[in-house]
Write a protein that holds these residues in place. Structure first.
Motif, short mmCIF file in Angstrom:
data_model
loop_
_atom_site.label_atom_id
_atom_site.label_comp_id
_atom_site.label_asym_id
_atom_site.label_seq_id
_atom_site.Cartn_x
_atom_site.Cartn_y
_atom_site.Cartn_z
N VAL A 218 4.29 10.09 -12.32
CA VAL A 218 5.37 10.00 -11.34
C VAL A 218 6.63 9.60 -12.08
O VAL A 218 6.67 8.57 -12.75
CB VAL A 218 5.05 8.96 -10.24
CG1 VAL A 218 6.23 8.78 -9.32
CG2 VAL A 218 3.82 9.37 -9.46
N THR A 219 7.64 10.43 -11.98
CA THR A 219 8.92 10.13 -12.59
C THR A 219 9.93 10.02 -11.47
O THR A 219 10.04 10.91 -10.62
CB THR A 219 9.35 11.25 -13.57
OG1 THR A 219 8.32 11.41 -14.53
CG2 THR A 219 10.64 10.89 -14.26
N VAL A 220 10.65 8.93 -11.46
CA VAL A 220 11.61 8.68 -10.39
C VAL A 220 13.01 8.87 -10.96
O VAL A 220 13.54 8.01 -11.64
CB VAL A 220 11.44 7.26 -9.80
CG1 VAL A 220 12.41 7.02 -8.67
CG2 VAL A 220 10.01 7.05 -9.35
N ARG A 221 13.59 10.04 -10.70
CA ARG A 221 14.95 10.36 -11.14
C ARG A 221 15.64 11.12 -10.04
O ARG A 221 15.02 11.79 -9.23
CB ARG A 221 14.92 11.25 -12.38
CG ARG A 221 14.54 10.54 -13.63
CD ARG A 221 14.61 11.48 -14.79
NE ARG A 221 13.22 11.95 -14.96
CZ ARG A 221 12.86 12.95 -15.70
NH1 ARG A 221 13.74 13.64 -16.36
NH2 ARG A 221 11.60 13.29 -15.81
N GLY A 222 16.93 11.06 -10.03
CA GLY A 222 17.73 11.86 -9.12
C GLY A 222 17.59 11.49 -7.65
O GLY A 222 17.84 12.31 -6.78
N LEU A 223 17.20 10.26 -7.38
CA LEU A 223 17.12 9.82 -6.00
C LEU A 223 18.50 9.46 -5.48
O LEU A 223 19.38 9.06 -6.24
CB LEU A 223 16.24 8.57 -5.87
CG LEU A 223 14.74 8.73 -6.09
CD1 LEU A 223 14.07 7.36 -6.04
CD2 LEU A 223 14.14 9.65 -5.06
N VAL B 204 18.27 5.16 -1.54
CA VAL B 204 16.81 5.27 -1.61
C VAL B 204 16.31 4.60 -2.88
O VAL B 204 15.31 3.86 -2.85
CB VAL B 204 16.37 6.75 -1.54
CG1 VAL B 204 14.87 6.88 -1.81
CG2 VAL B 204 16.72 7.36 -0.20
N GLY B 205 17.00 4.82 -3.97
CA GLY B 205 16.62 4.18 -5.23
C GLY B 205 16.66 2.67 -5.14
O GLY B 205 15.75 1.99 -5.63
N LEU C 46 16.41 0.84 -2.37
CA LEU C 46 15.34 0.40 -1.47
C LEU C 46 13.99 0.46 -2.16
O LEU C 46 13.16 -0.45 -2.00
CB LEU C 46 15.32 1.27 -0.20
CG LEU C 46 16.51 1.09 0.74
CD1 LEU C 46 16.49 2.16 1.83
CD2 LEU C 46 16.50 -0.30 1.35
N LEU C 47 13.75 1.51 -2.93
CA LEU C 47 12.50 1.64 -3.66
C LEU C 47 12.36 0.52 -4.70
O LEU C 47 11.31 -0.10 -4.82
CB LEU C 47 12.41 3.01 -4.34
CG LEU C 47 11.13 3.33 -5.08
CD1 LEU C 47 9.92 3.28 -4.15
CD2 LEU C 47 11.24 4.70 -5.73
N ALA C 48 13.44 0.24 -5.41
CA ALA C 48 13.41 -0.84 -6.40
C ALA C 48 13.16 -2.19 -5.74
O ALA C 48 12.39 -3.02 -6.26
CB ALA C 48 14.72 -0.87 -7.19
N ALA C 49 13.77 -2.43 -4.59
CA ALA C 49 13.57 -3.69 -3.87
C ALA C 49 12.11 -3.83 -3.40
O ALA C 49 11.50 -4.90 -3.52
CB ALA C 49 14.53 -3.79 -2.69
N GLN C 50 11.57 -2.74 -2.86
CA GLN C 50 10.18 -2.77 -2.40
C GLN C 50 9.22 -2.97 -3.57
O GLN C 50 8.25 -3.71 -3.47
CB GLN C 50 9.84 -1.48 -1.65
CG GLN C 50 8.50 -1.49 -0.97
CD GLN C 50 8.42 -2.47 0.18
OE1 GLN C 50 9.42 -2.81 0.79
NE2 GLN C 50 7.23 -2.95 0.46
N ALA C 51 9.51 -2.33 -4.69
CA ALA C 51 8.68 -2.49 -5.89
C ALA C 51 8.70 -3.94 -6.35
O ALA C 51 7.65 -4.52 -6.66
CB ALA C 51 9.18 -1.56 -7.00
N ASP D 96 5.14 2.80 -10.01
CA ASP D 96 3.91 2.44 -9.31
C ASP D 96 4.15 2.35 -7.80
O ASP D 96 3.29 2.74 -7.01
CB ASP D 96 3.35 1.12 -9.83
CG ASP D 96 2.69 1.26 -11.19
OD1 ASP D 96 2.39 2.41 -11.60
OD2 ASP D 96 2.47 0.23 -11.85
N GLU D 97 5.31 1.85 -7.42
CA GLU D 97 5.63 1.77 -5.98
C GLU D 97 5.76 3.17 -5.40
O GLU D 97 5.23 3.45 -4.31
CB GLU D 97 6.93 0.99 -5.77
CG GLU D 97 7.22 0.70 -4.31
CD GLU D 97 6.21 -0.23 -3.67
OE1 GLU D 97 6.01 -0.11 -2.44
OE2 GLU D 97 5.60 -1.07 -4.36
N ALA D 98 6.43 4.07 -6.12
CA ALA D 98 6.57 5.45 -5.65
C ALA D 98 5.20 6.10 -5.53
O ALA D 98 4.91 6.81 -4.56
CB ALA D 98 7.47 6.24 -6.60
N ARG D 99 4.32 5.84 -6.50
CA ARG D 99 2.96 6.40 -6.46
C ARG D 99 2.21 5.89 -5.24
O ARG D 99 1.54 6.66 -4.54
CB ARG D 99 2.21 6.04 -7.75
CG ARG D 99 0.83 6.67 -7.84
CD ARG D 99 0.13 6.36 -9.17
NE ARG D 99 0.80 7.05 -10.27
CZ ARG D 99 1.51 6.43 -11.21
NH1 ARG D 99 1.64 5.13 -11.21
NH2 ARG D 99 2.08 7.12 -12.18
#
Length: 118
Positions: A4-9, A13-14, A16-21, A30-33
């Motif tokens: 899973v590569t998280v780029r171009g979000l 969204v990026g 929020l994803l970082a905060a949730q992670a 790992d959070e995205a997965r």
């Protein structure tokens, strides 16, 4: 397993994803997965059959995992040590043959949502 590569979000969204992670003590990848695993299982309505039965304690803990609780939060709520909760979560993942908490949470949620007798 596919990487899973998280780029171009989108920036929001990026963030929020970082905060949730961070909240869950995981890397952004790992959070995205975990999120993708839950979404895909829900999307295709997969309800894996449980090869091994969960004990009442494991079932309760799995329900709390499905609600997004951390091991520490579960331990405090159930008056257990964090290590005991870790052992229960490991047993749950092994019995359900699930790769991670997100998959077990998805299984638990889908099982609860399934009509009785299904």
């Amino acid at each position: 397993m596919t990487a899973v590569t998280v780029r171009g979000l989108d920036e929001q969204v990026g963030r929020l994803l970082a905060a949730q992670a961070a909240k869950n003590g995981r890397s952004v990848e790992d959070e995205a997965r975990a999120i993708l695993t839950t979404a895909v299982l829900a999307m295709v309505n997969i309800v894996p059959q449980c090869p091994g039965r969960l004990t009442a304690a494991e079932d309760r803990i799995c329900g709390l995992v499905a609600q997004g609780w951390t091991n520490r939060q579960i331990a405090e709520q159930l008056h257990l040590s964090e290590r005991t909760v870790e052992a229960h979560v490991s047993a749950i993942l092994r019995k359900l043959q699930m790769p991670n908490r997100a998959a077990a949470a998805s299984w638990f949620t889908a099982r609860r949502a399934a009509p009785q007798g299904a």
